[in-house]
Motif scaffolding. Structure first.
Motif, PDB file in Angstrom:
ATOM      1  N   GLY A   1       0.671  -1.082   0.278  1.00  0.00           N
ATOM      2  CA  GLY A   1      -0.077  -0.326  -0.160  1.00  0.00           C
ATOM      3  C   GLY A   1       1.061   1.642  -0.078  1.00  0.00           C
ATOM      4  O   GLY A   1       2.119   1.278   0.755  1.00  0.00           O
ATOM      5  N   ILE A   2       0.603   2.481  -0.944  1.00  0.00           N
ATOM      6  CA  ILE A   2       1.506   3.139  -1.145  1.00  0.00           C
ATOM      7  C   ILE A   2       0.266   4.285  -1.207  1.00  0.00           C
ATOM      8  O   ILE A   2      -1.109   4.620  -1.316  1.00  0.00           O
ATOM      9  N   GLY A   3       0.263   5.476   0.096  1.00  0.00           N
ATOM     10  CA  GLY A   3      -0.933   6.177   0.084  1.00  0.00           C
ATOM     11  C   GLY A   3      -0.290   7.079   1.571  1.00  0.00           C
ATOM     12  O   GLY A   3      -0.242   6.498   2.773  1.00  0.00           O
ATOM     13  N   GLY A   4      -1.278   8.329   1.245  1.00  0.00           N
ATOM     14  CA  GLY A   4      -1.318   9.192   3.364  1.00  0.00           C
ATOM     15  C   GLY A   4      -0.549  10.530   2.751  1.00  0.00           C
ATOM     16  O   GLY A   4      -0.257  11.019   1.864  1.00  0.00           O
TER      17      GLY A   4
ATOM     18  N   LEU B   1      -7.253   4.245  -4.627  1.00  0.00           N
ATOM     19  CA  LEU B   1      -8.314   5.237  -3.893  1.00  0.00           C
ATOM     20  C   LEU B   1      -7.438   6.502  -3.924  1.00  0.00           C
ATOM     21  O   LEU B   1      -6.608   7.141  -3.901  1.00  0.00           O
ATOM     22  N   VAL B   2      -8.864   7.642  -3.604  1.00  0.00           N
ATOM     23  CA  VAL B   2      -8.605   8.899  -2.893  1.00  0.00           C
ATOM     24  C   VAL B   2      -9.768   9.248  -2.821  1.00  0.00           C
ATOM     25  O   VAL B   2     -10.613   9.489  -2.305  1.00  0.00           O
ATOM     26  N   SER B   3      -8.801  10.429  -1.486  1.00  0.00           N
ATOM     27  CA  SER B   3     -10.080  11.237  -0.900  1.00  0.00           C
ATOM     28  C   SER B   3      -9.937  12.447  -0.539  1.00  0.00           C
ATOM     29  O   SER B   3      -9.024  13.336  -1.692  1.00  0.00           O
ATOM     30  N   ALA B   4     -11.723  12.526  -0.860  1.00  0.00           N
ATOM     31  CA  ALA B   4     -11.321  14.226  -1.150  1.00  0.00           C
ATOM     32  C   ALA B   4     -12.475  15.103  -0.977  1.00  0.00           C
ATOM     33  O   ALA B   4     -13.305  14.131  -0.002  1.00  0.00           O
TER      34      ALA B   4
ATOM     35  N   VAL C   1      -1.546  -0.944  -3.703  1.00  0.00           N
ATOM     36  CA  VAL C   1      -2.530  -0.413  -3.932  1.00  0.00           C
ATOM     37  C   VAL C   1      -2.765   1.695  -2.725  1.00  0.00           C
ATOM     38  O   VAL C   1      -1.680   0.962  -2.680  1.00  0.00           O
ATOM     39  N   ILE C   2      -2.854   2.297  -4.269  1.00  0.00           N
ATOM     40  CA  ILE C   2      -1.968   3.215  -4.400  1.00  0.00           C
ATOM     41  C   ILE C   2      -3.648   4.383  -3.613  1.00  0.00           C
ATOM     42  O   ILE C   2      -4.766   4.040  -4.135  1.00  0.00           O
ATOM     43  N   ALA C   3      -3.133   5.251  -3.200  1.00  0.00           N
ATOM     44  CA  ALA C   3      -3.874   6.252  -2.275  1.00  0.00           C
ATOM     45  C   ALA C   3      -3.468   7.142  -2.449  1.00  0.00           C
ATOM     46  O   ALA C   3      -2.812   7.605  -2.499  1.00  0.00           O
ATOM     47  N   SER C   4      -4.553   8.368  -2.571  1.00  0.00           N
ATOM     48  CA  SER C   4      -4.254   9.854  -3.181  1.00  0.00           C
ATOM     49  C   SER C   4      -4.973  10.660  -2.238  1.00  0.00           C
ATOM     50  O   SER C   4      -6.101  10.677  -2.801  1.00  0.00           O
ATOM     51  N   PRO C   5      -4.475  11.877  -2.034  1.00  0.00           N
ATOM     52  CA  PRO C   5      -5.568  12.339  -1.111  1.00  0.00           C
ATOM     53  C   PRO C   5      -6.401  13.522  -2.711  1.00  0.00           C
ATOM     54  O   PRO C   5      -5.100  13.880  -3.530  1.00  0.00           O
TER      55      PRO C   5
ATOM     56  N   ALA D   1     -13.930  16.534  -7.296  1.00  0.00           N
ATOM     57  CA  ALA D   1     -12.497  16.727  -7.339  1.00  0.00           C
ATOM     58  C   ALA D   1     -11.702  15.482  -7.328  1.00  0.00           C
ATOM     59  O   ALA D   1     -10.638  15.409  -7.782  1.00  0.00           O
ATOM     60  N   GLY D   2     -12.661  14.976  -6.688  1.00  0.00           N
ATOM     61  CA  GLY D   2     -11.977  13.138  -6.231  1.00  0.00           C
ATOM     62  C   GLY D   2     -12.268  12.310  -8.324  1.00  0.00           C
ATOM     63  O   GLY D   2     -11.201  11.792  -7.953  1.00  0.00           O
ATOM     64  N   GLY D   3     -13.031  12.146  -8.795  1.00  0.00           N
ATOM     65  CA  GLY D   3     -13.263  11.718  -9.830  1.00  0.00           C
ATOM     66  C   GLY D   3     -11.974  11.872 -10.432  1.00  0.00           C
ATOM     67  O   GLY D   3     -11.594  11.126 -11.651  1.00  0.00           O
ATOM     68  N   VAL D   4     -11.622  13.262 -11.007  1.00  0.00           N
ATOM     69  CA  VAL D   4     -10.293  14.592 -11.558  1.00  0.00           C
ATOM     70  C   VAL D   4      -8.991  13.376 -11.248  1.00  0.00           C
ATOM     71  O   VAL D   4      -8.220  13.138 -11.914  1.00  0.00           O
ATOM     72  N   THR D   5      -9.235  13.109  -9.605  1.00  0.00           N
ATOM     73  CA  THR D   5      -7.431  12.716  -9.260  1.00  0.00           C
ATOM     74  C   THR D   5      -7.656  11.315  -9.719  1.00  0.00           C
ATOM     75  O   THR D   5      -6.571  10.787  -9.811  1.00  0.00           O
TER      76      THR D   5
END
Length: 195
Positions: free
Chosen positions: A9-12, A117-120, A77-81, A125-129
């Motif tokens: 997992g990469i994210g934060g 995963l995207v947190s928005a 798993v990659i998660a970005s704000p 904004a979530g869809g674009v990211t």
């Protein structure tokens, strides 16, 4: 006995226990509950990485750990704000570092399922990211099919248990929540097939 699958997992963000890190941790918790070996590169570890320099062959220990973990991974798993509709610098820097995998027998994400995963604060904004993350993943060799997007609405802080259970209750191919509703995460919930 079969080998445990390895999921990285990469994210934060730079904020401890950010919603983005909690999202990726939730997914890793579910993977671990199914017998996977999981490793998280959260905000603190990502923030310690220097800016990627393709012309600098020496790597720090943290950079080597990330590259080696992805090299051995069976899934990612990659998660970005969402920062102004884009992927955060921490996540982009980590993805750029995976350029070190270009000469491998299995370069980049080749042969590995990838979850995004995207947190928005809102669905747009979530869809674009999410689209930007999909683009980066596809260019890194992730499959080009079977994307399934879902959105998670929440008025409270994320916890791995509540978000994991909320994710399991979502209807297949659900649509984003209205823009005036609080939206914590817009997530690509389908793994990419990448044989």
């Amino acid at each position: 006995m079969a080998r445990q699958p390895r999921i990285v997992g990469i994210g934060g963000t730079q904020r401890p226990r950010s919603s983005t890190e909690l999202l990726v941790s939730s997914v890793l918790d579910i993977c671990a509950s199914h017998g996977a070996h999981v490793e998280l590169f959260g905000g603190e570890r990502l923030a310690a990485l220097p800016h990627f320099d393709p012309y600098q062959p020496e790597r720090t220990e943290g950079e080597k750990e990330l590259v080696e973990a992805v090299r051995r991974a069976d899934g990612i798993v990659i998660a970005s704000p969402s920062y102004h509709g884009g992927v955060s610098g921490l996540i982009k820097n980590a993805i750029d570092l995976l350029e070190d995998l270009r000469e491998d027998e299995r370069p980049y994400f080749d042969g590995r399922p990838v979850g995004l995963l995207v947190s928005a604060a809102g669905w747009q904004a979530g869809g674009v990211t999410l689209a930007a993350l999909r683009g980066s993943s596809t260019r890194c060799g992730a499959g080009r099919r079977r994307w399934a997007s879902r959105s998670i609405r929440s008025n409270r802080s994320l916890s791995p248990r509540t978000e994991a259970s909320a994710t399991r209750r979502l209807p297949r191919n659900s649509t984003p929540w209205p823009s005036n509703s609080p939206l914590v995460a817009s997530a690509s919930a389908g793994w990419i097939d990448n044989p």
